[in-house]
Design an enzyme around this catalytic site. Structure first.
Site, PDB file in Angstrom:
ATOM      1  N   ALA A 171       0.858  -1.358  -0.219  1.00  0.00           N
ATOM      2  CA  ALA A 171      -0.162  -0.184  -0.134  1.00  0.00           C
ATOM      3  C   ALA A 171       0.883   1.301  -0.143  1.00  0.00           C
ATOM      4  O   ALA A 171       1.617   1.710   1.290  1.00  0.00           O
ATOM      5  CB  ALA A 171      -0.800  -0.013   1.193  1.00  0.00           C
ATOM      6  N   GLY A 172       0.971   1.878  -1.178  1.00  0.00           N
ATOM      7  CA  GLY A 172       1.990   2.989  -1.310  1.00  0.00           C
ATOM      8  C   GLY A 172       1.304   4.260  -1.251  1.00  0.00           C
ATOM      9  O   GLY A 172       0.073   4.397  -1.071  1.00  0.00           O
ATOM     10  N   SER A 189       0.315   6.182  -3.602  1.00  0.00           N
ATOM     11  CA  SER A 189      -0.653   6.377  -4.497  1.00  0.00           C
ATOM     12  C   SER A 189      -1.613   5.545  -5.037  1.00  0.00           C
ATOM     13  O   SER A 189      -2.718   5.794  -5.262  1.00  0.00           O
ATOM     14  CB  SER A 189       0.424   6.859  -5.825  1.00  0.00           C
ATOM     15  OG  SER A 189       1.148   8.033  -5.888  1.00  0.00           O
ATOM     16  N   ILE A 219      -2.339   0.902  -4.414  1.00  0.00           N
ATOM     17  CA  ILE A 219      -2.212  -0.401  -3.632  1.00  0.00           C
ATOM     18  C   ILE A 219      -1.833  -1.473  -4.909  1.00  0.00           C
ATOM     19  O   ILE A 219      -2.616  -1.789  -5.704  1.00  0.00           O
ATOM     20  CB  ILE A 219      -3.190  -0.723  -2.637  1.00  0.00           C
ATOM     21  CG1 ILE A 219      -3.618   0.288  -1.730  1.00  0.00           C
ATOM     22  CG2 ILE A 219      -3.274  -1.922  -2.019  1.00  0.00           C
ATOM     23  CD1 ILE A 219      -5.121  -0.022  -0.994  1.00  0.00           C
ATOM     24  N   TYR A 279      20.111   2.478   9.939  1.00  0.00           N
ATOM     25  CA  TYR A 279      19.375   3.835  10.454  1.00  0.00           C
ATOM     26  C   TYR A 279      19.610   3.825  11.813  1.00  0.00           C
ATOM     27  O   TYR A 279      19.528   2.798  12.332  1.00  0.00           O
ATOM     28  CB  TYR A 279      17.672   3.667  10.187  1.00  0.00           C
ATOM     29  CG  TYR A 279      17.231   4.689   9.158  1.00  0.00           C
ATOM     30  CD1 TYR A 279      18.075   4.826   8.073  1.00  0.00           C
ATOM     31  CD2 TYR A 279      15.890   5.034   9.203  1.00  0.00           C
ATOM     32  CE1 TYR A 279      17.447   5.630   6.992  1.00  0.00           C
ATOM     33  CE2 TYR A 279      15.481   5.770   8.053  1.00  0.00           C
ATOM     34  CZ  TYR A 279      16.318   6.143   7.178  1.00  0.00           C
ATOM     35  OH  TYR A 279      15.687   6.934   6.196  1.00  0.00           O
ATOM     36  N   ASP A 315       7.954   0.080   3.125  1.00  0.00           N
ATOM     37  CA  ASP A 315       8.111  -0.133   1.813  1.00  0.00           C
ATOM     38  C   ASP A 315       9.737  -0.224   1.302  1.00  0.00           C
ATOM     39  O   ASP A 315      10.027  -1.222   0.489  1.00  0.00           O
ATOM     40  CB  ASP A 315       7.146   0.933   0.962  1.00  0.00           C
ATOM     41  CG  ASP A 315       7.572   2.414   1.167  1.00  0.00           C
ATOM     42  OD1 ASP A 315       8.404   2.309   2.192  1.00  0.00           O
ATOM     43  OD2 ASP A 315       7.373   3.258   0.479  1.00  0.00           O
ATOM     44  N   ARG A 316      10.549   0.759   1.800  1.00  0.00           N
ATOM     45  CA  ARG A 316      11.833   0.893   1.629  1.00  0.00           C
ATOM     46  C   ARG A 316      12.394  -0.348   2.235  1.00  0.00           C
ATOM     47  O   ARG A 316      13.212  -0.952   1.414  1.00  0.00           O
ATOM     48  CB  ARG A 316      12.317   2.198   2.097  1.00  0.00           C
ATOM     49  CG  ARG A 316      11.721   3.359   1.456  1.00  0.00           C
ATOM     50  CD  ARG A 316      12.371   4.716   2.153  1.00  0.00           C
ATOM     51  NE  ARG A 316      13.725   5.181   1.782  1.00  0.00           N
ATOM     52  CZ  ARG A 316      14.396   5.769   2.589  1.00  0.00           C
ATOM     53  NH1 ARG A 316      13.969   6.264   3.700  1.00  0.00           N
ATOM     54  NH2 ARG A 316      15.656   5.921   2.261  1.00  0.00           N
ATOM     55  N   THR A 324       7.294  28.036 -21.449  1.00  0.00           N
ATOM     56  CA  THR A 324       7.011  27.513 -19.921  1.00  0.00           C
ATOM     57  C   THR A 324       6.879  26.216 -19.633  1.00  0.00           C
ATOM     58  O   THR A 324       7.361  25.556 -18.733  1.00  0.00           O
ATOM     59  CB  THR A 324       6.274  28.528 -19.363  1.00  0.00           C
ATOM     60  OG1 THR A 324       6.667  29.854 -19.504  1.00  0.00           O
ATOM     61  CG2 THR A 324       6.003  28.207 -18.029  1.00  0.00           C
TER      62      THR A 324
END
EC number: 2.7.1.33
Length: 262
Positions: A10-11, A13, A15, A96, A105-106, A189
């Protein structure tokens, strides 16, 4: 024959899900939105009954509740595990200072990358809502990472916080640049904004990869994943490898380790 594992990523943006068999082969997969407004619910009716669900959720409590409701509707009382980053797991050591602060997720992606590219130094770049980079040594040590706004978020921030710049989606920006990639500078632009934010992504990746190779005094494989990876890849001047299944692959490894322990 053991039952498969249901894997859910589940990210921010959307799933993504997959069903992995005992050999960690993904035998079914799909994706759906955070809410019903984002598309149809997943159709799991034809799937074999899994032994459990293994979930990485960085999208918050509302998405967690939606997942619980979907799972309960299809498989009442199905065991489920929401993963968290650990100090060490599946051959990866977390560098870490507070291992649990690393996004699930990482963490799953690092485990998937370690399995996909064993004994290689890696820089893993994932292009989603945020652009994340992870440095993974060949011995499985995750030594740290970087987080930056993703390509879409960069463009949206400029459109939202300036009076005269447009708000562009990645689809629009990609189309604008399709006929202009050979030009280092743009002459209107929308294209200037699209290319500037894209080159910011590419520049971050290339700087990080060069710095990592210099610090480790060794070659580093650059691995790209995520929705904007194709566009960023076209702006890169470094060799790279595309792999979009790292998180689900990592979840499969975590699930297999958990099942073996049980």
């Amino acid at each position: 024959m053991s039952a498969p594992h249901l894997l859910i990523d589940a990210g921010n943006s959307r799933i993504k899900w997959a069903l992995a068999d005992a050999q960690r082969t993904l035998v079914a997969s799909g994706a759906f939105g955070h809410t019903r407004d984002g598309g149809a619910d997943p159709d799991w009716s034809a799937l074999p009954h899994p032994q459990g669900a293994w979930i990485s959720n960085v999208a918050g409590a509302d998405v967690a509740a939606r997942l619980d409701a979907l799972l309960d509707a299809q498989w009442p009382a199905l065991p489920r595990t929401t993963i968290r980053a650990r100090a060490a797991q599946c051959g990866v050591t977390n560098g870490y200072t507070s291992p649990e602060q690393l996004g699930s997720d990482r963490w799953a992606g690092l485990i998937g990358a370690r399995a996909a590219f064993p004994d290689e130094h890696l820089l893993i770049a994932t292009f989603g809502t945020a652009t994340t980079l992870e440095a993974l040594r060949a011995d499985g040590r995750f030594t740290g990472g970087l987080i930056a706004p993703g390509w879409a978020l960069m463009m949206r921030a400029l459109g939202t916080h300036t009076a005269q710049l447009p708000t562009l989606s990645t689809d629009i920006a990609s189309g604008l640049l399709a006929d202009a990639r050979a030009e280092p500078f743009q002459i209107d632009t929308p294209r200037s904004l699209s290319a500037g934010c894209l080159y910011a992504q590419a520049g971050l990746i290339e700087r990080a990869c060069r710095d990592l190779a210099a610090a480790w005094q060794a070659p580093v494989r650059l691995v790209l994943a995520g929705g904007a990876a194709d566009d960023v890849a076209r702006a890169l001047t470094l060799p790279h490898t595309r792999h979009d299944g790292l998180i689900l692959s990592g979840l499969a490894l975590i699930a297999a380790e958990g099942a073996a322990r049980d």
